[in-house]
Design a protein around this motif. Structure first.
Motif, PDB file in Angstrom:
ATOM      1  N   ASP A  30       0.864  -1.298   0.145  1.00  0.00           N
ATOM      2  CA  ASP A  30       0.100  -0.118   0.049  1.00  0.00           C
ATOM      3  C   ASP A  30       0.721   1.332  -0.010  1.00  0.00           C
ATOM      4  O   ASP A  30       0.322   2.313  -0.426  1.00  0.00           O
ATOM      5  N   ALA A  31       2.184   1.157   0.384  1.00  0.00           N
ATOM      6  CA  ALA A  31       2.853   2.403   0.419  1.00  0.00           C
ATOM      7  C   ALA A  31       4.408   2.102   0.271  1.00  0.00           C
ATOM      8  O   ALA A  31       4.874   0.922   0.678  1.00  0.00           O
ATOM      9  N   ILE A  32       5.087   2.802  -0.263  1.00  0.00           N
ATOM     10  CA  ILE A  32       6.486   2.682  -0.416  1.00  0.00           C
ATOM     11  C   ILE A  32       7.260   4.148   0.294  1.00  0.00           C
ATOM     12  O   ILE A  32       6.959   5.172  -0.506  1.00  0.00           O
ATOM     13  N   TYR A  33       7.831   3.766   1.359  1.00  0.00           N
ATOM     14  CA  TYR A  33       8.434   5.073   1.800  1.00  0.00           C
ATOM     15  C   TYR A  33       9.906   5.041   1.441  1.00  0.00           C
ATOM     16  O   TYR A  33      10.695   4.137   1.796  1.00  0.00           O
ATOM     17  N   VAL A  34      10.647   5.977   0.919  1.00  0.00           N
ATOM     18  CA  VAL A  34      12.123   6.186   0.562  1.00  0.00           C
ATOM     19  C   VAL A  34      12.490   7.408   1.573  1.00  0.00           C
ATOM     20  O   VAL A  34      12.161   8.559   1.308  1.00  0.00           O
ATOM     21  N   ALA A  35      13.502   6.954   2.386  1.00  0.00           N
ATOM     22  CA  ALA A  35      14.275   7.807   3.194  1.00  0.00           C
ATOM     23  C   ALA A  35      15.519   8.269   2.773  1.00  0.00           C
ATOM     24  O   ALA A  35      16.389   7.256   2.945  1.00  0.00           O
ATOM     25  N   ASP A  36      15.754   9.256   2.057  1.00  0.00           N
ATOM     26  CA  ASP A  36      16.769   9.653   1.353  1.00  0.00           C
ATOM     27  C   ASP A  36      17.671  10.630   2.090  1.00  0.00           C
ATOM     28  O   ASP A  36      17.473  11.740   2.605  1.00  0.00           O
ATOM     29  N   GLN A  37      18.955  10.085   2.306  1.00  0.00           N
ATOM     30  CA  GLN A  37      19.689  10.753   3.528  1.00  0.00           C
ATOM     31  C   GLN A  37      21.033  11.254   2.787  1.00  0.00           C
ATOM     32  O   GLN A  37      21.859  11.591   3.301  1.00  0.00           O
ATOM     33  N   GLY A  38      20.979  11.172   1.438  1.00  0.00           N
ATOM     34  CA  GLY A  38      22.395  11.333   0.815  1.00  0.00           C
ATOM     35  C   GLY A  38      22.542  12.798  -0.045  1.00  0.00           C
ATOM     36  O   GLY A  38      21.477  13.603   0.060  1.00  0.00           O
ATOM     37  N   THR A  39      23.564  12.888  -0.482  1.00  0.00           N
ATOM     38  CA  THR A  39      23.745  14.218  -1.128  1.00  0.00           C
ATOM     39  C   THR A  39      23.697  13.961  -2.833  1.00  0.00           C
ATOM     40  O   THR A  39      22.967  14.976  -3.564  1.00  0.00           O
ATOM     41  N   ASP A  40      23.915  12.589  -3.077  1.00  0.00           N
ATOM     42  CA  ASP A  40      23.559  12.258  -4.498  1.00  0.00           C
ATOM     43  C   ASP A  40      21.958  11.620  -4.378  1.00  0.00           C
ATOM     44  O   ASP A  40      22.055  10.406  -4.211  1.00  0.00           O
ATOM     45  N   THR A  41      21.125  12.595  -4.794  1.00  0.00           N
ATOM     46  CA  THR A  41      19.592  11.798  -4.500  1.00  0.00           C
ATOM     47  C   THR A  41      19.132  10.972  -5.470  1.00  0.00           C
ATOM     48  O   THR A  41      19.304  11.307  -6.637  1.00  0.00           O
ATOM     49  N   VAL A  42      17.945  10.350  -4.921  1.00  0.00           N
ATOM     50  CA  VAL A  42      17.464   9.413  -5.846  1.00  0.00           C
ATOM     51  C   VAL A  42      16.734  10.407  -7.067  1.00  0.00           C
ATOM     52  O   VAL A  42      16.453   9.915  -8.056  1.00  0.00           O
ATOM     53  N   ASP A  43      16.052  11.263  -6.513  1.00  0.00           N
ATOM     54  CA  ASP A  43      14.881  12.165  -7.217  1.00  0.00           C
ATOM     55  C   ASP A  43      16.091  12.900  -8.644  1.00  0.00           C
ATOM     56  O   ASP A  43      15.290  13.510  -9.254  1.00  0.00           O
ATOM     57  N   SER A  44      17.280  12.851  -8.296  1.00  0.00           N
ATOM     58  CA  SER A  44      18.014  13.568  -9.429  1.00  0.00           C
ATOM     59  C   SER A  44      18.164  12.832 -10.620  1.00  0.00           C
ATOM     60  O   SER A  44      18.750  13.130 -11.647  1.00  0.00           O
ATOM     61  N   ARG A  45      17.851  11.262 -10.560  1.00  0.00           N
ATOM     62  CA  ARG A  45      18.096  10.577 -11.659  1.00  0.00           C
ATOM     63  C   ARG A  45      16.776  10.590 -12.781  1.00  0.00           C
ATOM     64  O   ARG A  45      15.758  11.010 -12.447  1.00  0.00           O
ATOM     65  N   ASP A  46      17.340  10.514 -14.050  1.00  0.00           N
ATOM     66  CA  ASP A  46      16.462  10.683 -15.025  1.00  0.00           C
ATOM     67  C   ASP A  46      15.188   9.873 -15.159  1.00  0.00           C
ATOM     68  O   ASP A  46      14.041  10.417 -15.312  1.00  0.00           O
ATOM     69  N   GLY A  47      15.145   8.822 -14.687  1.00  0.00           N
ATOM     70  CA  GLY A  47      14.274   7.673 -14.619  1.00  0.00           C
ATOM     71  C   GLY A  47      13.392   7.738 -13.371  1.00  0.00           C
ATOM     72  O   GLY A  47      12.213   7.380 -13.386  1.00  0.00           O
TER      73      GLY A  47
END
Length: 624
Positions: free
Chosen positions: A196-213
């Motif tokens: 029902d849900a996917i939580y992504v806790a991003d603690q980095g400087t090279d972040t997941v949302d920076s990727r094209d996909g």
């Protein structure tokens, strides 16, 4: 938005999907034989279906193909399981079973002739598996027969309401790995009815949302994806964020939270398997997944593990457990295939995949703010003390980087040591005589092996334990910075290219192999210590393979060029008597302090634990 997602529901069919039988893995590096093995003749396998040509046999008596019947009989209210398959052609389907010794027997069988897309149903009771054994599906064709089987589902009677699962992924500068797993989950959504849900806790400087996909994956997941950026609070802070968010939803009492590492190779069916098992458990419990070695995808890391808390030893295999076992090979002692037949009781489960039901959080609170290392073991042992055991479920596996390819002499060893002592203080008899002997033995080995930075790491870990609970106030951020600064003062903690070792010509580095383990270890230990104190060395310099870097061998050298466990470089260990003596003195002093002050400090941690594991403390750490 999340409140609408985390809702228990009742399946219309009255059946709960417990697992699927798949025929190939999520990646080309994974052998199809981990899923379904062709034992005779010719067959074609893809992810969802298998086609047998004439005179062929295939078996699901494989790691992912088996249904862990023993675990379902022991821990759940389920007493029978149904296997459904969509079948075309002619052939035979059989549900087979094993016992604790691996002896096979046939439970149910069905022959079909010239059918087209017919659903075949077989049923098996869960009544003779208490000590061990599993179920699986076998397929067979005779001459002139051809059989295609697809959509194989193992189902059990559904509970009144099915509690969904929220996946939590903690990530730190592994954007590509994390995105890959999100894409796998997105591609599998039609089958993952209870996700029902996917939580992504991003603690980095090279972040997941920076990727094209990322945008495409986010669109595919829709409102199931909750992407959160937060300060780096280590694995404990990343995983706990999922618990924190789910518990803040009005319907959170209906939810499970499944921790998942960012860098695993994911088999998405684990979401189905672990969620179903939790939903049918007779009592709430932690459900852990197993780890397979990513560099050696056929290997199971361990069947189930426990920790010797007072001896600071995690990851010990439970008796009868498979350990670094080739799942496509055989046991050299018995000649039988490596299958985990005997049911095992785990002490704890790693957080590469681990499902925690809401009742556990409500009763014992959140994880300790350990930053890194031992957070999983501490939480499981705390839960066990409150009546919530941990089960490591066979067949619920993900691939994770092999542990033995990570060097022990790294900054994270500080957290391993400090947090292991805290965990022992909280959940063991905390025998300070035993603990002191364990730590002193490590100090002696490290100093003999010229691992001065590692010795300083141990000293810092014990010192910080003795500081008391205040050391955990910031979640470990300052400690991470401090230990890296301390270790930077010791040259042997740095890794070098083997052809570019400072001050040593590459051609002068010659391998010097170890002798066998000494039969009289105490006598050799005393001799090595005396030689070190006198500055006496048998060899001036030599190269030592990683698996031969034992204290009795390294201590023969004035300079040892030791291969890093990662196999990506070497460490140069050089004898330094002054530094050795200084560290030995400091180690004796701090371990003496531990013997004198340990129980008083233990009481401080026990008093502080409710506050440290509270929602309010984590809210403060998240700066919310």
């Amino acid at each position: 938005m999340a409140g609408e997602l985390l809702q228990a529901h009742t399946p219309e069919s009255g059946r709960l999907l417990a697992q699927r039988s798949l025929f190939e893995g999520p990646s080309a590096i994974v052998s199809k034989d981990l899923y379904f093995e062709v034992s005779e003749g010719v067959a074609t396998r893809d992810r969802e279906s298998l086609t047998l040509e004439p005179s062929a046999k295939a078996t699901g008596n494989t790691y992912f193909g088996r249904f862990p019947a023993s675990y379902w009989q022991r821990w759940t209210t389920v007493r029978s399981v149904t296997v459904e398959a969509v079948v075309s052609g002619s052939g035979r389907l059989a549900v087979r079973a094993s016992d604790v010794d691996g002896q096979p027997r046939t439970i149910a069988a069905r022959a079909v002739t010239d059918v087209v897309q017919r659903t075949v149903t077989l049923e098996a009771k869960l009544d003779k598996f208490l000590d061990g054994g599993a179920l699986w599906l076998d397929l067979e064709t005779d001459a002139l027969e051809r059989l295609t089987v697809s959509q194989v589902r193992w189902t059990v009677e559904a509970p009144e309401t099915v509690r969904p699962t929220a996946v939590t992924i903690c990530t730190m500068n592994r954007a590509d790995d994390c995105l890959s797993n999100l894409r796998t989950l997105a591609d599998s959504l039609p089958a993952l009815e209870t996700l029902d849900a996917i939580y992504v806790a991003d603690q980095g400087t090279d972040t997941v949302d920076s990727r094209d996909g990322f945008a495409d994956v986010a669109a595919a997941l829709g409102d199931k994806l909750k992407y959160i950026k937060q300060p780096n609070l280590g694995g404990a802070g990343g995983f706990t964020r999922g618990l924190y968010e789910v518990a803040g939803v009005s319907a959170a009492e209906h939810a499970n939270v499944l921790f998942m590492d960012d860098d695993v190779l994911l088999e998405p069916d684990i979401v189905i398997r672990m969620t179903a098992f939790s939903n049918k458990a007779a009592n709430p419990m932690i459900v852990g997944g197993q780890m397979l070695n990513l560099l050696h995808p056929n290997q199971l890391h361990v069947g189930a593990e426990y920790a010797a808390l007072n001896a600071l030893q995690p990851g010990l295999p439970v008796p009868h457990s498979l350990e670094t076992a080739d799942l496509l090979g055989v046991d050299p002692k018995t000649g039988k295939k490596n299958r985990q037949e005997r049911r095992l009781d785990a002490g704890y489960n790693g957080w590469w995949s681990c499902l925690i039901p809401s009742e556990v959080v409500q009763k014992i609170g959140y994880p300790m703010p350990f930053f890194f290392q031992w957070d999983d073991a501490e939480y499981s042992y705390r839960a066990r003390g409150a009546g919530f055991p941990t089960v490591t479920l066979p067949g619920a596996g993900v691939w994770h980087a092999d542990f033995h390819w990570k060097d022990w002499d790294e900054w994270h060893r500080y957290f391993n040591l400090r947090n292991s002592i805290i965990t022992a203080a909280l959940h063991s008899p905390f025998d300070l005589n035993l603990l002191s002997r364990v730590l002193m033995a490590q100090v002696v080995r490290y100093l003999l092996g010229m691992q001065y930075g590692l010795t300083a790491t141990l000293i810092k870990a014990v010192e910080d334990f003795l500081e008391g609970p205040e050391i955990l106030h910031d979640g470990g951020v300052a400690a991470m910075k401090e230990i890296r600064e301390i270790r930077a003062q010791y040259p042997e903690t740095k890794r070098h290219d083997p052809t570019d070792v400072p001050g040593i010509p590459s051609n002068d580095i010659v391998i010097n192999n170890t002798a066998p383990r000494p039969s009289l270890q105490r006598a050799i230990l005393v001799k090595r210590i005396l030689d070190r104190l006198r500055g006496k060395h048998r060899f001036g310099m030599g190269a030592i393979p990683a698996d031969e870097a034992h204290w009795w061998h390294v201590s023969l050298f004035k300079t040892a060029v030791v291969t890093d466990a990662s196999q990506e470089g070497v460490r140069v260990r050089s004898y330094d008597k002054d530094r050795m003596m200084e560290l030995a003195k400091r180690a004796v002093q701090v371990i003496s302090r531990l013997r004198k002050e340990g129980h008083a400090v233990q009481a401080q941690y026990k008093r502080a634990m409710p506050e440290l594991t509270s929602r309010e403390n984590w809210k403060r750490l998240y700066e919310l």
